[in-house]
Design a protein around this motif. Structure first.
Motif, PDB file in Angstrom:
ATOM      1  N   CYS A   1       0.827  -1.212   0.000  1.00 11.34           N
ATOM      2  CA  CYS A   1       0.000   0.000   0.000  1.00 11.34           C
ATOM      3  C   CYS A   1       0.861   1.263   0.000  1.00 11.34           C
ATOM      4  N   GLY A   2       2.031   1.177   0.632  1.00 12.81           N
ATOM      5  CA  GLY A   2       2.885   2.348   0.759  1.00 12.81           C
ATOM      6  C   GLY A   2       3.378   2.907  -0.557  1.00 12.81           C
ATOM      7  N   THR A   3       3.398   2.077  -1.605  1.00 11.42           N
ATOM      8  CA  THR A   3       3.865   2.553  -2.917  1.00 11.42           C
ATOM      9  C   THR A   3       2.797   2.351  -3.995  1.00 11.42           C
ATOM     10  N   ALA A   4       1.540   2.170  -3.586  1.00 10.17           N
ATOM     11  CA  ALA A   4       0.459   1.948  -4.555  1.00 10.17           C
ATOM     12  C   ALA A   4      -0.153   3.277  -4.996  1.00 10.17           C
ATOM     13  N   ASP A   5      -0.471   3.377  -6.276  1.00  8.88           N
ATOM     14  CA  ASP A   5      -1.222   4.528  -6.773  1.00  8.88           C
ATOM     15  C   ASP A   5      -2.698   4.412  -6.413  1.00  8.88           C
ATOM     16  N   LEU A   6      -3.182   3.184  -6.293  1.00  8.78           N
ATOM     17  CA  LEU A   6      -4.570   2.927  -5.899  1.00  8.78           C
ATOM     18  C   LEU A   6      -4.613   1.675  -5.036  1.00  8.78           C
ATOM     19  N   VAL A   7      -5.308   1.762  -3.918  1.00  5.56           N
ATOM     20  CA  VAL A   7      -5.606   0.589  -3.088  1.00  5.56           C
ATOM     21  C   VAL A   7      -7.118   0.403  -3.082  1.00  5.56           C
ATOM     22  N   LYS A   8      -7.568  -0.800  -3.418  1.00  4.18           N
ATOM     23  CA  LYS A   8      -8.989  -1.136  -3.335  1.00  4.18           C
ATOM     24  C   LYS A   8      -9.119  -2.250  -2.323  1.00  4.18           C
ATOM     25  N   LEU A   9      -9.994  -2.075  -1.332  1.00  8.21           N
ATOM     26  CA  LEU A   9     -10.269  -3.168  -0.404  1.00  8.21           C
ATOM     27  C   LEU A   9     -11.745  -3.133  -0.045  1.00  8.21           C
ATOM     28  N   SER A  10     -12.216  -4.241   0.505  1.00  8.83           N
ATOM     29  CA  SER A  10     -13.623  -4.320   0.909  1.00  8.83           C
ATOM     30  C   SER A  10     -13.747  -3.997   2.390  1.00  8.83           C
ATOM     31  N   HIS A  11     -14.964  -3.694   2.822  1.00  7.05           N
ATOM     32  CA  HIS A  11     -15.201  -3.464   4.256  1.00  7.05           C
ATOM     33  C   HIS A  11     -14.855  -4.712   5.057  1.00  7.05           C
ATOM     34  N   ALA A  12     -15.049  -5.913   4.459  1.00  8.96           N
ATOM     35  CA  ALA A  12     -14.680  -7.164   5.143  1.00  8.96           C
ATOM     36  C   ALA A  12     -13.163  -7.272   5.297  1.00  8.96           C
ATOM     37  N   ASP A  13     -12.410  -6.887   4.242  1.00  6.88           N
ATOM     38  CA  ASP A  13     -10.941  -6.852   4.350  1.00  6.88           C
ATOM     39  C   ASP A  13     -10.516  -5.923   5.488  1.00  6.88           C
ATOM     40  N   ALA A  14     -11.132  -4.745   5.533  1.00  7.55           N
ATOM     41  CA  ALA A  14     -10.769  -3.748   6.548  1.00  7.55           C
ATOM     42  C   ALA A  14     -11.039  -4.282   7.956  1.00  7.55           C
ATOM     43  N   ALA A  15     -12.147  -5.016   8.118  1.00 10.07           N
ATOM     44  CA  ALA A  15     -12.506  -5.548   9.437  1.00 10.07           C
ATOM     45  C   ALA A  15     -11.496  -6.581   9.919  1.00 10.07           C
ATOM     46  N   VAL A  16     -10.939  -7.363   8.992  1.00 12.75           N
ATOM     47  CA  VAL A  16      -9.943  -8.378   9.358  1.00 12.75           C
ATOM     48  C   VAL A  16      -8.582  -7.733   9.628  1.00 12.75           C
ATOM     49  N   LEU A  17      -8.165  -6.838   8.747  1.00  9.36           N
ATOM     50  CA  LEU A  17      -6.808  -6.286   8.822  1.00  9.36           C
ATOM     51  C   LEU A  17      -6.682  -5.152   9.840  1.00  9.36           C
ATOM     52  N   TYR A  18      -7.737  -4.356   9.952  1.00 10.85           N
ATOM     53  CA  TYR A  18      -7.677  -3.161  10.812  1.00 10.85           C
ATOM     54  C   TYR A  18      -8.902  -3.126  11.726  1.00 10.85           C
ATOM     55  N   PRO A  19      -9.038  -4.128  12.600  1.00 12.71           N
ATOM     56  CA  PRO A  19     -10.255  -4.248  13.416  1.00 12.71           C
ATOM     57  C   PRO A  19     -10.443  -3.039  14.325  1.00 12.71           C
ATOM     58  N   GLY A  20     -11.712  -2.650  14.459  1.00 10.45           N
ATOM     59  CA  GLY A  20     -12.042  -1.564  15.367  1.00 10.45           C
ATOM     60  C   GLY A  20     -11.938  -0.174  14.774  1.00 10.45           C
ATOM     61  N   LEU A  21     -11.369  -0.060  13.560  1.00  9.07           N
ATOM     62  CA  LEU A  21     -11.233   1.258  12.931  1.00  9.07           C
ATOM     63  C   LEU A  21     -12.412   1.521  12.002  1.00  9.07           C
ATOM     64  N   SER A  22     -12.841   2.766  11.939  1.00  8.82           N
ATOM     65  CA  SER A  22     -13.850   3.137  10.940  1.00  8.82           C
ATOM     66  C   SER A  22     -13.230   3.056   9.550  1.00  8.82           C
ATOM     67  N   LEU A  23     -14.075   2.930   8.540  1.00  9.84           N
ATOM     68  CA  LEU A  23     -13.561   2.845   7.162  1.00  9.84           C
ATOM     69  C   LEU A  23     -12.817   4.126   6.793  1.00  9.84           C
ATOM     70  N   SER A  24     -13.302   5.247   7.268  1.00 11.32           N
ATOM     71  CA  SER A  24     -12.629   6.521   6.990  1.00 11.32           C
ATOM     72  C   SER A  24     -11.232   6.538   7.628  1.00 11.32           C
ATOM     73  N   SER A  25     -11.106   5.979   8.824  1.00 10.50           N
ATOM     74  CA  SER A  25      -9.797   5.904   9.490  1.00 10.50           C
ATOM     75  C   SER A  25      -8.853   4.973   8.749  1.00 10.50           C
ATOM     76  N   VAL A  26      -9.381   3.828   8.305  1.00 12.46           N
ATOM     77  CA  VAL A  26      -8.561   2.893   7.531  1.00 12.46           C
ATOM     78  C   VAL A  26      -8.040   3.584   6.270  1.00 12.46           C
ATOM     79  N   ALA A  27      -8.935   4.250   5.552  1.00 14.06           N
ATOM     80  CA  ALA A  27      -8.540   4.939   4.322  1.00 14.06           C
ATOM     81  C   ALA A  27      -7.474   5.990   4.620  1.00 14.06           C
ATOM     82  N   GLY A  28      -7.679   6.755   5.690  1.00 15.48           N
ATOM     83  CA  GLY A  28      -6.706   7.783   6.059  1.00 15.48           C
ATOM     84  C   GLY A  28      -5.350   7.196   6.389  1.00 15.48           C
ATOM     85  N   ASP A  29      -5.342   6.082   7.102  1.00 16.59           N
ATOM     86  CA  ASP A  29      -4.076   5.428   7.461  1.00 16.59           C
ATOM     87  C   ASP A  29      -3.341   4.932   6.218  1.00 16.59           C
TER      88      ASP A  29
END
Length: 311
Positions: A181-209
């Motif tokens: 992700c650190g060198t990607a021009d675009l990252v696409k992930l699902s809300h389910a991916d976000a829940a597994v990888l970054y539990p407890g964070l809002s989707l907006s927080s995940v995107a910001g990170d």
């Protein structure tokens, strides 16, 4: 970017066995799948030039995958055949959402060691992600391809929780995801991916990170609730078109395919409005896929999208 640019899609191709019922009997229907494979077929159906980079078993099922690929108009120069049986993914459903279990060791899709350097250097987009990154050999090939990419880099973690059985496994995969992700021009992930990888964070927080790690733009899909687009300091929530979903298999892959096809055609958007237009179209593509059974076979053409939702 030159409009004749092409994409290189790295990842797995396999056979999905889809749990279902025919004439009152439980049956498993064969379908060619693998998220990145679906993406490559989706790009081709939408008019983009694309090559698939991956390893296929040396059996009849591997040949069937290769035949489907070439009939779909996807380049096979970076496909290798390996002397193992083709991996099977058994897909069971809870409602429209699939759960995957994988059979075959070593996985036939895990044995790619190199992508032709000239293919990467001439590409407009290189896509990477999904379960192949859990395998050291493919991960080395993916890192090498990522660094040799001639154009835009697009990443999709595409998590399968059954392949990450312990918290340590999730931590290890998250570190790989963050690296790409650190060198990607675009990252696409699902809300389910976000829940597994970054539990407890809002989707907006995940995107910001992910943006703060270095990603150029982040798109988080939310199933029937649409998608979140994050670019710079701006966040836009997009609704999904209302559809009669029969099978969500391949919906996320079709979003990725539409995003890649759009990047090939028009280059990378420089504003959040540009990204929003691109993602809105991708959600229409996904909506149409949800109205059809299967993954790769459900990928639509631009004409079919225009017919369903208007030009």
């Amino acid at each position: 970017m030159h409009p004749m640019a092409y994409a290189v899609v790295l990842g797995e191709a396999l056979i999905d066995l889809l749990d279902g019922e025919v004439a009152g009997e439980r049956v498993f229907r064969q379908a060619i799948g693998g998220a990145p494979f679906n993406v490559s077929v989706g790009v081709a159906r939408l008019g983009g030039e694309v090559s698939f980079a991956g390893s296929l078993g040396d059996d009849a099922l591997g040949t069937r995958i290769l035949d489907f690929l070439t009939r779909a108009g996807v380049g096979d120069r970076a496909v290798v055949r390996v002397p193992v049986p083709t991996t099977l993914a058994v897909v069971t459903f809870n409602g429209a959402d699939p759960e995957f279990r994988f059979y075959g060791s070593p996985p036939s899709y895990s044995l790619l060691t190199e992508v032709p350097p000239d293919l990467l250097a001439g590409s407009g987009v290189v896509y990477c992600g999904s379960i192949v990154l859990l395998h050291p050999e493919f991960l080395r090939a993916a890192r090498s391809a990522w660094s040799a990419a001639g154009g835009l880099r697009v990443f999709d973690p595409n998590v399968r929780p059954t392949l990450l059985p312990t918290p340590a496994d999730v931590d290890d995969f998250r570190s790989v995801v963050d690296e790409f992700c650190g060198t990607a021009d675009l990252v696409k992930l699902s809300h389910a991916d976000a829940a597994v990888l970054y539990p407890g964070l809002s989707l907006s927080s995940v995107a910001g990170d992910l943006l703060s790690l270095g990603a150029g733009a982040v798109v988080i899909t939310r199933g029937a609730a649409g998608a979140l687009v994050a670019f710079g300091d701006e966040r836009v929530e997009l609704p999904a078109p209302v559809v009669e979903a029969v099978d969500a298999t391949g919906a996320g892959d079709s979003v990725m395919a539409a995003l890649i096809a759009g990047l090939l055609a028009d280059g990378s958007p420089s504003t959040v409005d540009g990204w929003t237009r691109l993602v809105s179209y991708a959600l229409q593509v996904a909506g149409l896929v949800c109205e059809r059974p299967g993954g790769a076979v459900a990928m639509p053409t631009r004409a079919e999208v225009a017919e369903r939702f208007g030009a």
